[in-house]
Design an enzyme around this catalytic site. Structure first.
Site: not given
Length: 388
Positions: A322-324
């Protein structure tokens, strides 16, 4: 009653320039490498040309990673492998350069920005530029209460719009969009299930830090409870975000729509970004033409949302952090497509004529083969047809 008229986005958002895309396709046919030999990079280059309104494509020189952060009250039910209210720790790890997205952004030389919309922590523990858009401290527990008031949802939505304007005005030419949240995938799955008309079990995944079977069942139950609250407000997308979304999701939705208005391309990361994009599509049906799906996160909710928007992930690397991070990995692919489309030379005229002749011969051969196959199928069907 909200003063925000979401119907305006339908009129404000145009599709990428179709005429420019046709010009880009024509130029692609004249390049020194054979048509189709670059695979999907050809499609990406033509999409970028249409988004930029430019042939040849301009290089992507000023991308940015933008992460919206928030804590979700539903995490109190044990639907996440992380404790409720700890998204602030994840944000600090990104700011300190100790997270995958921070390492990748540093390696690729891409500026990274985090926007706190509803973290459940003291704002004094984070830099002022991170917390200045915060709407509230943590979003409500969506299985039993609204995530936000309608006024808070509008404030978050407008903050996302303002951020899109700021990026466009500063010369950003592409945004990698992700989230930093605890409980955010649960809210995202509620939105996807509500908008796609599916059951909770169809969209519920294990999350970036995988949960066990018991937590998965708790997550399904929370999504089902929230779905009962979401269905009565499906016709009002801002109210939907207030009821079962969150401040970070409302801001991401506003950002996506205003980015489309400003003709700013966006690469979507995981299920949270995909869910917000699905809400934005419901508001303005042309908006998805400005987005790319960066990668397949393995979340069934993301797959459902992307399928509904006809967006195909650029990468399938099994990245679930996650988190880009997954979408940022795809940035190099998009930049490569821009470089190839913009910098490869066109073939000399004589070679181009020969190339066109070869393409025409291949086309005629395919059509002849298809004609023979059709005749054979017709003869077989006639032979197999029962006598009347």
């Amino acid at each position: 009653m909200s003063s925000l008229n979401l119907d305006d986005f339908t009129d404000l958002i145009e599709r990428p320039d179709g005429g420019v895309r046709r010009d880009a396709e024509a130029r692609r046919e004249r390049l020194v490498v054979p048509p189709g030999s670059l695979g999907r990079l050809d499609d990406l280059g033509e999409w970028l040309a249409a988004a930029q309104g430019s042939v040849p494509v301009r290089p992507l020189e000023r991308p940015r990673v933008l992460l919206f952060a928030g804590d979700h009250g539903v995490a109190e039910l044990g639907v996440s492998a992380r404790p409720a209210g700890t998204a602030g720790l994840l944000v600090r790890a990104v700011l300190e350069g100790a997270s995958p997205v921070a390492v990748l952004a540093r390696r690729l030389g891409v500026p990274l920005r985090i926007v706190d919309m509803a973290l459940d922590c003291d704002p004094d523990t984070l830099p002022a530029e991170v917390v200045r858009h915060r709407v509230r401290r943590g979003s409500g527990r969506i299985d039993i209460e609204d995530a936000l008031t309608l006024e808070e949802a509008e404030a978050a939505f407008r903050a996302g719009m303002a951020l899109a304007d700021g990026e466009a005005d500063s010369g950003t030419d592409l945004v990698v969009l992700g989230d930093v949240s605890v409980g955010g995938t649960t809210a995202a799955c509620v939105l996807v299930a509500a908008l796609c008309g599916t059951d909770a079990s169809v969209v519920t995944g294990r999350g970036g830090l995988a949960i066990d079977d018991l937590a998965w069942m708790r997550k399904c139950a929370a999504i089902r409870d929230a779905l009962r609250r979401a269905r009565p407000v499906l016709g009002d997308q801002l109210q939907l975000l207030a009821t079962v979304g969150g401040a970070d999701l409302a801001a991401m939705t506003g950002f996506l729509l205003q980015a489309a208005v400003r003709k700013l391309p966006v690469v979507l990361d995981g299920v949270v970004a995909a869910a917000c994009a699905l809400v934005a599509q419901r508001i303005a049906f042309r908006a998805p033409d400005w987005w790319l799906a960066g990668h397949d996160s393995g979340e069934p909710g993301q797959a459902k949302a992307l399928d509904r928007m006809a967006l195909e992930p650029l990468l399938e690397q099994g990245v679930t952090v996650g988190e880009g991070a997954g979408a940022l990995l795809a940035l190099s692919l998009v930049q490569s497509a821009a470089a190839l489309a913009g910098e490869l030379p066109e073939a000399p005229e004589e070679a181009a004529v020969e190339q066109d002749a070869e393409v025409q011969e291949d086309k005629e051969a395919r059509e002849a083969q298809e004609g023979r196959q059709d005749q054979a199928e017709d003869a077989r069907a006639e032979r197999d047809e029962p006598e009347r």
